[in-house]
Design an enzyme around this catalytic site. Structure first.
Site, PDB file in Angstrom:
ATOM      1  N   GLU A 179       0.794  -1.226   0.000  1.00  0.00           N
ATOM      2  CA  GLU A 179       0.000   0.000   0.000  1.00  0.00           C
ATOM      3  C   GLU A 179       0.831   1.283   0.000  1.00  0.00           C
ATOM      4  O   GLU A 179       0.773   2.082   0.966  1.00  0.00           O
ATOM      5  CB  GLU A 179      -0.963   0.014   1.197  1.00  0.00           C
ATOM      6  CG  GLU A 179      -1.919  -1.161   1.217  1.00  0.00           C
ATOM      7  CD  GLU A 179      -2.882  -1.127   2.405  1.00  0.00           C
ATOM      8  OE1 GLU A 179      -2.677  -0.332   3.323  1.00  0.00           O
ATOM      9  OE2 GLU A 179      -3.849  -1.905   2.398  1.00  0.00           O
ATOM     10  N   GLU A 372      -5.997  -8.445   0.709  1.00  0.00           N
ATOM     11  CA  GLU A 372      -6.679  -8.103   1.965  1.00  0.00           C
ATOM     12  C   GLU A 372      -8.126  -7.763   1.664  1.00  0.00           C
ATOM     13  O   GLU A 372      -8.415  -6.994   0.737  1.00  0.00           O
ATOM     14  CB  GLU A 372      -6.051  -6.866   2.644  1.00  0.00           C
ATOM     15  CG  GLU A 372      -4.688  -7.091   3.219  1.00  0.00           C
ATOM     16  CD  GLU A 372      -4.125  -5.829   3.880  1.00  0.00           C
ATOM     17  OE1 GLU A 372      -4.911  -4.943   4.294  1.00  0.00           O
ATOM     18  OE2 GLU A 372      -2.895  -5.735   3.957  1.00  0.00           O
TER      19      GLU A 372
END
Ligand code: IFM
Length: 471
Positions: A179, A372
């Protein structure tokens, strides 16, 4: 268990949504959020250690000093993964456990820990999926400028090479950075995550160095070319992007433009250099107008634009975006969700998972993984100790149905990882948000299966879901 072809009709009661036979069912965690043992066996300090030890940074003064104590309890946790039937487990290496000062001096005890963890996974037939950097930069490198300093990208690639050399044969999927958008914006603009600086004018430099570090690490991986252990597939490398689609809060042209701008800064700014070898011109214009520099060297974009073996996508929610006129730096704002939310205040909007997969597929046809997806809810153990988290089951069910819809539409989705295996340290929000399939009592560190864990075990065992009902 159905053997029907994968089609996209979702409303037939009792229908079984079967996933491809080799679908990789997993769960994910990250080092700082679960390991604890923050200064044991030679581990050095990371920016998250420093951030949490600075008063006022984290809700309730919480730290990851102990977290889930996974460092000492990893064997039991791996046994739990095996009981869940996980086919893969995504974890991250703590850079400072391996190289305490972020330089080339290794810490053998750190290597030993990850060797034992990986061996335990392999003994149970669980595929290790490793992230090299999940936010915990060595504090020593932060003191030298952190991601603002171009040298950090090279230090990251050196570290990545050493870790890939050590564990490459036993880890089929490697992610470089988790991320980057959160590292750049939450860590360095909003300042609510470590290192907690507020330097909007440096944000493009930080994005660039993160992507450069990624590209250099991919090059290191290709140079090393780890050979797989005999029972494992060929190792591959990719990156993990967090994607939260932006939708205009109203059809007003100003709001539509604001949502487009949000997408430009949080998605295209990463997808375009990684997969097309250039920064989006509109993003460069946006930053130039605000006098925000991008210093790059001639080959940087080529280094960033490496062929990848897979792309990981972290998907939780969507953002509703509206225009605002009074802020000279960014003319966008997020408005409150219209639908139900999780304990994070994030809207529950399952179609976003499909939209993100479509977006990714418009950039690349490499295998995609949902690395995720999950939800925090205020789970309350019942007097008999059970945790009936139907809200989490409904969330996971609805998002998996969207994953199935994407596969039915031809998208190359190869696996799905629930965030998270365990309740854990949710960064600046401490231990309040609980994302786990497994409940952790943070006083006793006792683990208890939530109903969602049993549900997920059954989903894996059946290789799919039923449309109506809980599984
Ligand atoms: O806990 C985080 C994780 O570290 C990165 N992705 C989002 C999760 C939930 O906020």
């Amino acid at each position: 268990m159905g053997e029907e072809p994968i089609t996209s009709s979702y409303d037939r009661p009792g229908r079984h949504l079967n996933f491809p036979p080799d679908f990789l069912w997993g769960a994910a965690t990250s080092a700082y959020q679960i390991e604890g043992a923050w200064n044991e066996d030679g581990k050095g300090a990371s920016i998250w250690d420093r951030f949490c030890h600075t008063s006022g940074r984290v809700e309730g003064g919480a730290t990851g000093d102990v977290a889930c104590d996974h460092y000492h309890r990893y064997r039991d946790d791996v046994a739990t993964m095996a009981a869940l039937g996980l086919r893969a487990y995504r974890f991250s290496f703590a850079w400072t456990r391996l190289f305490p000062n972020g330089d080339s001096r290794p810490n053998p005890a750190g290597f030993d820990f990850y060797r034992r963890l990986i061996d335990a996974l392999r003994e149970h037939g669980i595929m290790p999926v490793a992230t090299l950097y999940h936010w915990d930069l060595p504090q020593a490198l932060q003191d030298a400028g952190g991601w603002v300093n171009r040298d950090t990208a090279y230090r990251f690639a050196d570290y990545a090479g050493r870790v890939i050399e050590a564990f490459g044969s036993d880890v089929p999927l490697w992610a470089t950075i988790n991320e980057p958008v959160l590292i750049a914006f939450a860590g360095h603009v909003l300042g609510n995550k470590a290192p907690g600086t507020r330097r909007f004018w440096q944000v493009l430099t930080i994005v660039h160095h993160l992507l450069l570090g990624h590209g250099l690490a991919v090059q290191a991986f290709r140079d090393i070319a780890p050979r797989p252990a005999s029972d494992l597939p060929e190792p591959g490398i990719g990156i993990v992007l967090s994607v939260r689609p932006s939708y205009p809060a109203t059809p007003r042209p100003a709001d539509v433009r604001a949502a487009q701008l949000m997408d430009l800064l949080t998605k295209q700014l990463y997808f375009a250099p990684l997969f097309r070898g250039h920064y989006p011109p509109a993003a460069l214009t946006f930053f130039r107008r605000r006098l925000i520099p991008l210093k790059q060297q001639p080959d940087d974009l080529q280094i960033i634009n490496q062929p990848l073996d897979f792309l990981g996508l972290n998907v939780y929610s969507r953002a509703l975006i509206a225009a605002r006129s009074f802020n000279p730096l960014i003319s966008i704002r997020e408005v409150a969700p219209t639908g139900p939310t999780t304990a994070m205040g994030w809207e529950i909007y399952p179609p976003c998972l499909y939209d993100v997969l479509k977006l990714a597929a418009s950039y690349t046809d490499i295998p995609l993984y949902i690395t995720e997806n999950g939800a925090a809810f205020p789970d309350q153990p019942q007097p008999d100790g059970t945790i009936n988290d139907q809200d989490r089951i409904a969330y996971l069910h609805a998002h998996l149905a969207e994953a199935h819809r994407a596969i039915a539409d031809g998208i190359n989705l190869k696996g799905y990882f629930v965030w998270s295996l365990l309740d854990n340290f949710e960064w600046e929000e401490g231990y309040r948000p609980r994302f786990g399939l497994i409940h952790v009592d943070f006083k006793t560190l006792q683990r208890t299966w939530k109903q969602s864990a049993t549900w997920y075990r059954d989903v894996i065992a059946r290789n799919g879901l039923r449309v109506i009902g809980n599984s």
